[in-house]
Design a protein around this motif. Structure first.
Motif, PDB file in Angstrom:
ATOM      1  N   TYR A  58       0.831  -1.201   0.000  1.00 57.86           N
ATOM      2  CA  TYR A  58       0.000   0.000   0.000  1.00 57.86           C
ATOM      3  C   TYR A  58       0.864   1.250   0.000  1.00 57.86           C
ATOM      4  O   TYR A  58       0.594   2.219  -0.722  1.00 57.86           O
ATOM      5  CB  TYR A  58      -0.918  -0.022   1.222  1.00 57.86           C
ATOM      6  N   CYS A  59       1.931   1.238   0.808  1.00 58.67           N
ATOM      7  CA  CYS A  59       2.807   2.413   0.875  1.00 58.67           C
ATOM      8  C   CYS A  59       3.494   2.662  -0.462  1.00 58.67           C
ATOM      9  O   CYS A  59       3.645   3.807  -0.890  1.00 58.67           O
ATOM     10  CB  CYS A  59       3.845   2.210   1.971  1.00 58.67           C
ATOM     11  N   GLN A  60       3.912   1.591  -1.114  1.00 60.26           N
ATOM     12  CA  GLN A  60       4.561   1.763  -2.410  1.00 60.26           C
ATOM     13  C   GLN A  60       3.596   2.335  -3.433  1.00 60.26           C
ATOM     14  O   GLN A  60       3.960   3.212  -4.229  1.00 60.26           O
ATOM     15  CB  GLN A  60       5.114   0.417  -2.893  1.00 60.26           C
ATOM     16  N   GLN A  61       2.368   1.882  -3.418  1.00 65.31           N
ATOM     17  CA  GLN A  61       1.381   2.401  -4.368  1.00 65.31           C
ATOM     18  C   GLN A  61       1.104   3.881  -4.141  1.00 65.31           C
ATOM     19  O   GLN A  61       0.907   4.641  -5.093  1.00 65.31           O
ATOM     20  CB  GLN A  61       0.087   1.592  -4.257  1.00 65.31           C
ATOM     21  N   ARG A  62       1.087   4.304  -2.890  1.00 65.30           N
ATOM     22  CA  ARG A  62       0.856   5.728  -2.614  1.00 65.30           C
ATOM     23  C   ARG A  62       2.009   6.583  -3.158  1.00 65.30           C
ATOM     24  O   ARG A  62       1.788   7.681  -3.672  1.00 65.30           O
ATOM     25  CB  ARG A  62       0.708   5.957  -1.103  1.00 65.30           C
ATOM     26  N   GLU A  63       3.231   6.094  -3.025  1.00 63.57           N
ATOM     27  CA  GLU A  63       4.356   6.861  -3.530  1.00 63.57           C
ATOM     28  C   GLU A  63       4.430   6.815  -5.055  1.00 63.57           C
ATOM     29  O   GLU A  63       4.850   7.797  -5.685  1.00 63.57           O
ATOM     30  CB  GLU A  63       5.653   6.319  -2.924  1.00 63.57           C
ATOM     31  N   VAL A  64       4.022   5.706  -5.656  1.00 63.62           N
ATOM     32  CA  VAL A  64       3.961   5.644  -7.121  1.00 63.62           C
ATOM     33  C   VAL A  64       2.931   6.639  -7.643  1.00 63.62           C
ATOM     34  O   VAL A  64       3.153   7.319  -8.662  1.00 63.62           O
ATOM     35  CB  VAL A  64       3.641   4.212  -7.581  1.00 63.62           C
ATOM     36  N   GLU A  65       1.816   6.763  -6.961  1.00 64.93           N
ATOM     37  CA  GLU A  65       0.822   7.758  -7.352  1.00 64.93           C
ATOM     38  C   GLU A  65       1.381   9.174  -7.232  1.00 64.93           C
ATOM     39  O   GLU A  65       1.093  10.054  -8.058  1.00 64.93           O
ATOM     40  CB  GLU A  65      -0.419   7.607  -6.481  1.00 64.93           C
ATOM     41  N   ALA A  66       2.203   9.396  -6.213  1.00 67.40           N
ATOM     42  CA  ALA A  66       2.755  10.743  -6.017  1.00 67.40           C
ATOM     43  C   ALA A  66       3.695  11.140  -7.149  1.00 67.40           C
ATOM     44  O   ALA A  66       3.730  12.312  -7.549  1.00 67.40           O
ATOM     45  CB  ALA A  66       3.487  10.811  -4.673  1.00 67.40           C
ATOM     46  N   ILE A  67       4.453  10.202  -7.692  1.00 70.03           N
ATOM     47  CA  ILE A  67       5.411  10.563  -8.735  1.00 70.03           C
ATOM     48  C   ILE A  67       4.794  10.509 -10.127  1.00 70.03           C
ATOM     49  O   ILE A  67       5.393  10.997 -11.086  1.00 70.03           O
ATOM     50  CB  ILE A  67       6.646   9.631  -8.692  1.00 70.03           C
ATOM     51  N   THR A  68       3.608   9.933 -10.252  1.00 68.12           N
ATOM     52  CA  THR A  68       2.975   9.857 -11.574  1.00 68.12           C
ATOM     53  C   THR A  68       1.853  10.871 -11.759  1.00 68.12           C
ATOM     54  O   THR A  68       1.501  11.181 -12.898  1.00 68.12           O
ATOM     55  CB  THR A  68       2.411   8.445 -11.807  1.00 68.12           C
ATOM     56  N   GLU A  69       1.305  11.383 -10.688  1.00 73.64           N
ATOM     57  CA  GLU A  69       0.218  12.344 -10.838  1.00 73.64           C
ATOM     58  C   GLU A  69       0.781  13.731 -11.157  1.00 73.64           C
ATOM     59  O   GLU A  69       1.882  14.092 -10.746  1.00 73.64           O
ATOM     60  CB  GLU A  69      -0.634  12.392  -9.574  1.00 73.64           C
ATOM     61  N   GLY A  70       0.031  14.481 -11.907  1.00 75.10           N
ATOM     62  CA  GLY A  70       0.451  15.831 -12.261  1.00 75.10           C
ATOM     63  C   GLY A  70      -0.057  16.863 -11.273  1.00 75.10           C
ATOM     64  O   GLY A  70      -1.020  16.640 -10.535  1.00 75.10           O
ATOM     65  N   VAL A  71       0.611  17.988 -11.265  1.00 76.85           N
ATOM     66  CA  VAL A  71       0.221  19.087 -10.368  1.00 76.85           C
ATOM     67  C   VAL A  71      -0.239  20.298 -11.165  1.00 76.85           C
ATOM     68  O   VAL A  71      -0.416  21.381 -10.599  1.00 76.85           O
ATOM     69  CB  VAL A  71       1.395  19.477  -9.450  1.00 76.85           C
ATOM     70  N   GLU A  72      -0.457  20.119 -12.457  1.00 80.77           N
ATOM     71  CA  GLU A  72      -0.840  21.254 -13.291  1.00 80.77           C
ATOM     72  C   GLU A  72      -2.232  21.774 -12.968  1.00 80.77           C
ATOM     73  O   GLU A  72      -2.538  22.952 -13.159  1.00 80.77           O
ATOM     74  CB  GLU A  72      -0.772  20.881 -14.775  1.00 80.77           C
ATOM     75  N   GLU A  73      -3.087  20.887 -12.466  1.00 83.16           N
ATOM     76  CA  GLU A  73      -4.470  21.290 -12.205  1.00 83.16           C
ATOM     77  C   GLU A  73      -4.672  21.889 -10.827  1.00 83.16           C
ATOM     78  O   GLU A  73      -5.783  22.278 -10.481  1.00 83.16           O
ATOM     79  CB  GLU A  73      -5.394  20.073 -12.373  1.00 83.16           C
ATOM     80  N   ASP A  74      -3.630  21.892 -10.018  1.00 75.62           N
ATOM     81  CA  ASP A  74      -3.741  22.473  -8.678  1.00 75.62           C
ATOM     82  C   ASP A  74      -3.924  23.984  -8.802  1.00 75.62           C
ATOM     83  O   ASP A  74      -3.140  24.668  -9.458  1.00 75.62           O
ATOM     84  CB  ASP A  74      -2.482  22.151  -7.870  1.00 75.62           C
ATOM     85  N   GLU A  75      -4.966  24.493  -8.155  1.00 76.92           N
ATOM     86  CA  GLU A  75      -5.275  25.927  -8.219  1.00 76.92           C
ATOM     87  C   GLU A  75      -5.235  26.595  -6.857  1.00 76.92           C
ATOM     88  O   GLU A  75      -5.732  27.694  -6.683  1.00 76.92           O
ATOM     89  CB  GLU A  75      -6.667  26.134  -8.837  1.00 76.92           C
ATOM     90  N   GLY A  76      -4.627  25.931  -5.887  1.00 76.64           N
ATOM     91  CA  GLY A  76      -4.643  26.455  -4.528  1.00 76.64           C
ATOM     92  C   GLY A  76      -3.578  27.488  -4.272  1.00 76.64           C
ATOM     93  O   GLY A  76      -2.490  27.475  -4.850  1.00 76.64           O
ATOM     94  N   CYS A  77      -3.909  28.387  -3.365  1.00 78.58           N
ATOM     95  CA  CYS A  77      -2.965  29.386  -2.869  1.00 78.58           C
ATOM     96  C   CYS A  77      -3.247  29.543  -1.380  1.00 78.58           C
ATOM     97  O   CYS A  77      -4.245  30.157  -0.989  1.00 78.58           O
ATOM     98  CB  CYS A  77      -3.121  30.718  -3.595  1.00 78.58           C
ATOM     99  N   CYS A  78      -2.383  28.916  -0.570  1.00 83.29           N
ATOM    100  CA  CYS A  78      -2.615  28.835   0.873  1.00 83.29           C
ATOM    101  C   CYS A  78      -3.931  28.112   1.129  1.00 83.29           C
ATOM    102  O   CYS A  78      -4.069  26.942   0.801  1.00 83.29           O
ATOM    103  CB  CYS A  78      -2.581  30.222   1.491  1.00 83.29           C
ATOM    104  N   CYS A  79      -4.925  28.799   1.670  1.00 81.07           N
ATOM    105  CA  CYS A  79      -6.186  28.142   2.024  1.00 81.07           C
ATOM    106  C   CYS A  79      -7.301  28.387   1.013  1.00 81.07           C
ATOM    107  O   CYS A  79      -8.428  27.936   1.225  1.00 81.07           O
ATOM    108  CB  CYS A  79      -6.647  28.621   3.404  1.00 81.07           C
TER     109      CYS A  79
END
Length: 1421
Positions: A828-849
């Protein structure tokens, strides 16, 4: 938990402080007392000698002699006892003795010697243990006494003394007398009774298996005693420090008898025999260095010199170093408790590697042997260069004059540095090449390796690459030396000063900034962690699925050429400029240290040139800082530019390590992203805050000594580990795939140990390693992985493949790496880290809160902030590699219903018939009397095979009226298929209904189906037994149990070449049935499909060694049936592999993060003995990829499914890089180019001198002309050749009257149709153009053949070869059917040919010259 903590305190902490002594409650009283008294003796003996006797060398000699005798006695007795356990005899009371060599019968009660006639009662000593092991159950030689004796009963010792007439017994603990004992032979005829076993002896003393180890241990103990007492005599220690130093001596000596197991610096579980010698070896080295520095400081023989204001080798400096070493020696217990010093072989490898890298500019090494080889190689080159440099410095230097000897030195320096940078530090491949050339008989296959049908191409590929490099260096190195000599002798580095230096520094800085900073940032997935997309994108970036190899882009070519300019032009000019300035300064101002300055110039020049050739990515930063700091900021601190640049290159390598360590620590302990894997992590987090100041000091210390900084138990508290090489792991641990070549046959049939998913999937990582071996170095040079340096770690992530690539050695055109493949179905831990390195951050629209969004093509504030607090970054998202796409289908779902099983059986029968008809032994089988006699009953009209395995539901030819299978029902279904297969044979045989062929097919099909039923072990119609039997037949487990099928043993090829491939091919046909159900109803389509599958696909069991060989040989398609038994699951899957290009995501990981986590896992599992599979240190931490990195450790610390050997990739194997830089400049390639150029020149000159023609006329045939009676036909490119009449070329016999007609060159142009340029007609001798079919071949055959046979080919093409021209100096020939790009100017086909044979009466001087050169070339060929 409490008992484990006490065990760690006893066997870990306390034993490390004392050198191995501790009280173990699980051992006997005798063992604990022996250890205690032994340690007290080793501690008190030197202390009492020093306090009681006057200081003298005699006392030191007596002390070392006593220690030598004492250790010799213990080692001899221990060695003899182990030999007794190996080869001795066990005597049972009033029973026959069991002897390993010759059995005897003795009375155990008498205990008499070998000569019983003497009637003497020999003295015996027996050592008794209550727990006695069986005779044949000797424990491992180097097993750990802590683990082997844990949980045993109390051990008792009985010492029994026998005399002539009486027996006295001294009992330490009263126990029952055992019935068995060993005989320990003291002298011939004299033996002692030993009631002791190997486990008790291993708990008492460590075993040294070889005599050399015992001798080395005795010598080390004596050296420790002598050198330690010598320091005591010198008066370096006073008061309590005398006792402390005696304790250090005792711990070093005691570890040779009973060492700390496991040690804090041990890289392996169990007993580590190398770590035994660590303490005494380090102690001896420290004592020798203390004595040397003290002697040098007091004598003042060394001449001091100043470097950056620090006086080196002064008396005060040497004595200060001596005092530091004294404190270091006194701190030995604490140092070994924390494991700050590695085992001896690791220390030697690290020391040699650091010297070679930082002093001589070498690369990382792969083993202690390679580090020694690399250092010796560098020292020899430096010694050679030193002589030239010293002579050049002593030569007179003028204002505008450079001595010739210095120019020679510069040429040799550049050439040798270039050659060293191109060679790997591992000499095994070079030695393999030399051995294959000089000793080919040693290249035979290892008898332990099973023969395989497909040869592994990797060894030959590596040897060819090394040979190509050597051939290229044979040309390039002399060329570089000559050019460098000319440039240096031209005084350009003196006449253009100081402007030249400024220009070179600016040029190096600008090119370096563009090449190694700007271009990599623009190609990153997230440039500067601000932009959401790369600005320079590859062609594959926007593709959803990659279908072809990566395309070469313009910025990749620019990156490669900028590196080429930087490595081979800019930095050599910078180094040569600084060398010339330094040598000129030294040569004009002679001092006493000139010999040392000459040595420094040689070493510094070699180090800087090799570094610029191998790793130019960080050179521009060092050069710019050196220039700005010492020329503009603090010029009064500067020595000379060469000295500044040399030491700054060493300092910056350590500064980069410090930067990576601080980034790792800050990222790991950042409070807003800390992940607590256990309660200890939460407890240790607040205590890490006051630890911060010490943490920074530790980071500086670890950066200087190249030691990892590891988190304790995965928490926020960091400690420094021992120094490690770039390779990191001391052991050469490589996984070995389990298959049929290394397992027993009984194991394969009953329970295959290699049937688990991890073992079977490891082959894909092995193939990935081979793909990287082919392309990694070229891809790095093209910038596809971004910036890289020695020791960097990358993660390749795909749909199912996740591998960590560790780059170990970087050379000029080579890269050595190691790949570690993780599990397909990770935790399970390995799958979570694989998701972290394969998912993109381009759609993140956050600024602080809040979520205000972000600018177009930019990252949001949260995404940009989060990316900066990671220990990894995405280097590329579409990295293309050649691999296999894996598709697995559940066999149960494909064979669930009876109709699908019936289709499989039908294809099974048809495949058997196909292989029978295609076999080359068919005629032999049809005439075999044994086979025909056994199958004769099948020809009867009433014959029926009613075996219970046949079933109406799955057998197409089942006759329900006869309750079985009859020949008539069989022929009704399969006779057409038999006849069609027979018709496709080259020599068909009789194929009637009652023919031997049909009868043989019937018998084999019955046998195959009965074997399937027998392997199923069940007569039921359920699916599980059917799949079990199908898998058994698929892997070749045929069990013939029916007497009616024993005829098959007449020739085993009936099973191996017919039935076995039939069951495998049926599975493939059944797979294809789902895509095209009715396609295989046509016999021709089915026959062609089986033939195509046989040629392009390997269908085999995954345990077969051929499966691995086929994957490594890049077979296009493979198919297998896999039985998975894992975690309670029992299922069958059809594995289909198709070779294609795979897309990987390249993740660059902070290398200090990897080293620190690896060191922490080793300490936790080996020294602290944490066996918890869910320990907090392996829980997922996305900011550091903690689980993936820890999983990639060597087993049993980590659990990778594949660890590759150290593999070297060469740039010459990369085709795209060859297209940019060109191929290697080797003697063979130069010879080939010269020969092809000479041929063209010769033909052109020959035509011009004799016929007045031009080169274009002669380039395709040598300038000969043809005389035709028909008018010439002129065509253009737009005119189709088929629309023109086909003329015929006629020739006449040789005649002198035709000489004048040969000078009409215009007829040649009319004959050829159109004039070709020389560039259109040039052909490479190494790559022949593809031949056109039949009459479309328009070029002479002499141009299409190998250049080595040109002399023989120019004699003519034989009869009917067309126009043939011959002269004194050359011959040319044209095709007899068509001209060049157009028809020949003759009519008809098949007309007689005439030959023009001319003779030049007066050959010109040019012709004679070419004739002589050609004869010389022919003699060379």
């Amino acid at each position: 938990m409490g008992s484990q903590a006490l065990q760690i305190l006893r066997q870990g902490v306390w034993a490390s402080l004392t050198g191995g002594w501790y009280v173990d409650p699980h051992q006997s009283t005798f063992s604990n007392c022996f250890h205690l008294y032994l340690w007290i003796f080793l501690l008190a003996f030197p202390f009492l000698l020093y306090m009681a006797l006057p200081p003298s060398l005699v006392v030191a000699g007596v002390y070392s002699a006593v220690v030598a005798v004492f250790f010799t006695a213990i080692k001899v007795v221990n060695y003899r006892l182990h030999a007794m356990f190996d080869l001795g005899e066990i005597v049972e009371k009033k029973q026959a003795s069991l002897t390993a060599e010759a059995p005897r019968t003795e009375e155990g009660e008498e205990g008499s010697g070998a000569h019983e006639g003497n009637q003497h009662r020999d003295s015996h000593v027996g050592v008794e243990m209550t727990v006695f092991r069986k005779v044949n159950s000797t424990p491992p030689v180097r097993c750990s006494s802590q683990h082997s004796l844990f949980g045993l009963n109390q051990v008792s010792v009985r010492i029994t003394i026998f005399t002539k007439s009486q027996e006295n017994t001294l009992m330490i603990e009263e126990k029952a007398k055992p019935k068995q004992y060993y005989r320990f032979w003291v002298l011939p005829g004299k033996w002692l009774r030993v009631r002791y076993d190997r486990l008790a002896l291993l708990a008492l003393l460590d075993r040294n298996r070889r005599v050399g180890e015992n001798v080395f241990a005795v010598v080390l103990a004596s050296l420790v005693a002598f050198l330690g007492f010598l320091l005591l005599l010198q008066g370096f220690f006073r008061d309590i420090w005398v006792f402390q130093f005696c304790l250090v001596i005792a711990s070093c000596q005691y570890s040779l008898l009973k060492s700390v197991q496991p040690d804090a610096a041990s890289p392996m579980h169990g007993h580590n025999w190398i770590i035994v010698y660590s303490r005494p070896v380090y102690f001896c080295l420290c004592c020798v260095m203390i004595w040397i520095f003290d002697l040098s400081g007091r004598s003042g023989s060394l001449q001091p010199f100043s470097l950056y204001g620090i006086i080196i080798f002064s008396a005060q400096f040497l004595l200060c170093v001596r005092d530091v070493l004294i404190v270091f020696a006194l701190c030995f217990p604490v140092i070994f408790l924390f494991g700050l010093l590695p085992q001896v072989n690791t220390f030697v490898m690290c020391l040699l590697e650091q010297i070679d890298m930082h002093i001589f500019g070498g690369s990382a090494t792969t083993s202690p042997l390679s580090s020694l080889y690399s250092l010796i190689r560098s020292v020899l080159v430096a010694a050679l260069l030193y002589g030239f440099c010293l002579g050049a410095i002593n030569a007179p230097w003028g204002d505008a004059h450079v001595p010739v000897l210095f120019s020679v030195f510069c040429g040799l320096l550049l050439a040798l540095s270039y050659h060293l940078s191109r060679q790997s530090s591992d000499p095994t491949i070079l030695w393999s090449l030399v051995r294959s050339k000089l000793f080919p008989e040693l290249e035979n296959r290892n008898p332990e390796e099973p023969p395989v049908e497909i040869k592994d191409p990797l060894p030959d590929k590596l040897r060819n690459s090394v040979k190509e490099i050597l051939h290229s260096d044979l040309v390039i190195c002399p060329l570089m030396a000559v050019i460098t000599f000319a440039i240096s002798a031209s005084t350009v580095f003196i006449a253009l000063q100081p402007a030249l230096s400024v220009v070179l520094y600016i040029l190096a800085g600008v090119v370096g900034f563009i090449t190694h900073y700007l271009l990599p940032q623009l190609r990153k997935q997230l440039p500067w962690f601000c932009l959401a997309h790369p600005l320079l994108r590859s062609k594959e970036y926007s593709q959803f699925e990659v279908r072809d190899a990566a395309q070469l882009m313009w910025f990749e070519k620019l990156y490669a050429w900028l590196q080429c300019v930087e490595k081979y032009f800019i930095y050599p000019a910078v180094v040569l400029n600084s060398l010339t300035t330094e040598a000129r300064t030294v040569g004009q101002n002679h001092k006493e240290l000139d010999i040392y300055r000459a040595l420094f110039i040689s070493v510094a020049g070699m180090k800087l040139l090799r570094s610029s050739f191998c790793t130019p990515s960080q050179q521009y930063v060092t050069l710019c800082f050196t220039t700005l700091f010492f020329h503009y900021d603090y010029p009064h601190f500067s020595e000379t530019f060469l000295i500044d640049y040399y030491f700054m290159s060493i300092l910056f390598s350590k500064m980069w390590d410090l930067l990576y360590k601080l980034r790792f620590v800050l990222t790991y302990i950042a409070p807003w992203q800390i992940t607590w894997g256990s309660a200890f992590h939460a407890f240790a987090q607040p205590f890490a805050v006051p630890h911060s100041a010490v943490l920074f000091v530790q980071a500086v210390f670890s950066a200087i000594f190249s030691t990892p900084l590891n988190p304790v138990l995965g928490s926020a508290v960091f400690v420094t580990s021992y120094t490690r090489p770039v390779k990191f792991w001391e052991r050469d641990y490589n996984t070995k795939r389990v298959d049929h070549s290394n397992t027993r046959l009984a194991t394969q049939l009953d329970r295959n140990p290699g049937a688990d998913d991890n073992n079977l999937n490891s082959i894909f990582y092995e193939h990935l390693t081979r793909s990287l071996q082919h392309s990694l170095c070229g891809d790095l040079l093209l910038g596809r992985w971004g910036n890289y340096s020695t020791g960097d770690c990358f993660i390749l992530a795909s749909d199912y493949l996740n591998a960590l690539v560790h780059i170990i050695e970087i050379g000029n055109g080579l890269v050595t790496f190691q790949l570690r493949g993780l599990e397909f179905r990770g935790t399970y831990c390995q799958q979570r880290e694989v998701e972290a390195i394969t998912e993109g951050v381009e759609e993140d629209e956050g600024c602080c809160c809040c979520e205000p969004g972000h600018l177009p093509h930019m990252l949001s504030f949260n995404a940009a902030f989060g990316q900066r607090w990671l220990a990894w970054e995405v280097a590329a998202t579409k990295y293309v590699l050649e691999g296999y796409s894996i598709s697995d289908n559940n066999a149960a779902s494909m064979l669930q219903v009876f109709d699908l099983r019936k289709i499989l059986i039908t294809y099974y029968v048809k495949s058997i018939i196909y292989y029978v008809s295609r076999s080359s032994k068919l005629e032999e089988w049809l005439t075999n009397e044994t086979i025909q006699e056994a199958l004769r009953p099948c020809l009867g009209s009433n014959y029926v095979d009613s075996d219970p395995t046949f079933n109406l539901n799955i057998d197409e030819d089942y006759d329900h009226r006869a309750s079985g299978i009859t020949p008539s029902s069989f022929c009704m279904v399969y006779l057409d298929w038999i006849q069609y297969c027979n018709s496709r044979r080259q020599t068909p045989v009789t194929c009637e209904r009652d023919s031997p062929l049909v009868n043989l097919c019937f018998g084999l099909c019955i046998l195959g189906r009965r074997a399937l039923g027998t392997a199923s072990h069940s007569m039921s119609a359920s699916l599980e037994p059917f799949l079990y039997g199908l898998h058994a037949l698929f892997k070749g487990d045929f069990r013939i149990t029916s007497p009616r099928d024993e005829w098959v043993f007449a020739d085993m090829d009936l099973l191996n070449r017919v039935v076995a491939p039939g069951v495998r091919m049926s599975l493939k046909l059944h797979q294809d049935h789902f895509t095209s159900p009715d396609e295989y109803e046509d016999p021709m389509v089915l026959f062609d499909a089986i033939t195509a599958n046989e040629e392009k696909m390997l269908i085999s069991h995954e345990g077969d060694p051929v499966w691995r060989s086929a994957i490594l040989a890049n077979m296009p398609s493979l198919l297998a049936l896999r039985h998975i038994m894992d975690d309670g699951s029992d299922e069958y899957k059809i594995i289909m592999l198709n070779k294609r290009f795979l897309s990987f995501r390249v993740i660059k990981v902070n290398r200090e993060c990897v080293r620190g986590l690896w060191a922490g896992q080793q300490q936790e599992l080996v020294f602290l003995r944490n066996r918890n599979p869910e320990r907090g240190s392996i829980q997922n931490a996305k900011q550091a990829l903690r689980n993936m990195i820890n999983s990639s450790c060597d087993q049993p610390i980590g659990y990778p499914i594949y660890v590759s050997p150290l593999t070297t990739s060469y740039a010459g194997e990369h085709s795209q890089l060859r297209s940019v830089w060109g191929g290697p400049v080797s003697p063979h390639n130069i010879y080939t180019w010269l020969i092809s150029s000479w041929d063209r020149l010769q033909k052109g000159c020959g035509a011009g001198c004799n016929s007045g023609g031009n080169i274009e006329d002669s380039d395709c045939g040598g300038g000969s002309t043809s005389i035709s009676t028909n008018p010439a036909v002129h065509t253009t490119q737009s005119t189709p050749a088929s629309s023109l009449p086909q003329p015929h070329i006629t020739t006449v016999q040789p005649s002198m009257g035709l000489l004048s007609s040969l000078q009409r060159t215009s007829s040649i142009q009319g004959l050829l149709g159109q004039q070709l340029s020389s560039s259109q007609l040039s052909f490479s001798s190494s790559v022949a153009p593809p031949p056109l079919p039949g009459p479309e071949r328009f070029c002479p055959a002499s141009l299409l053949e190998n250049s080595g046979h040109r002399a023989g080919q120019r004699a003519g093409l034989g009869p009917g070869s067309g126009l043939h021209y011959e002269s004194h100096f050359s011959k040319w020939s044209f095709s007899g059917r068509k001209g060049f790009n157009g028809p020949a100017a003759t009519e008809g086909e098949g007309a007689p040919l005439q030959t023009i044979r001319t003779q030049v009466r007066r050959p010109s001087i040019v012709v004679q010259f070419f004739k002589k050169i050609q004869k010389y070339r022919y003699s060379l060929c």
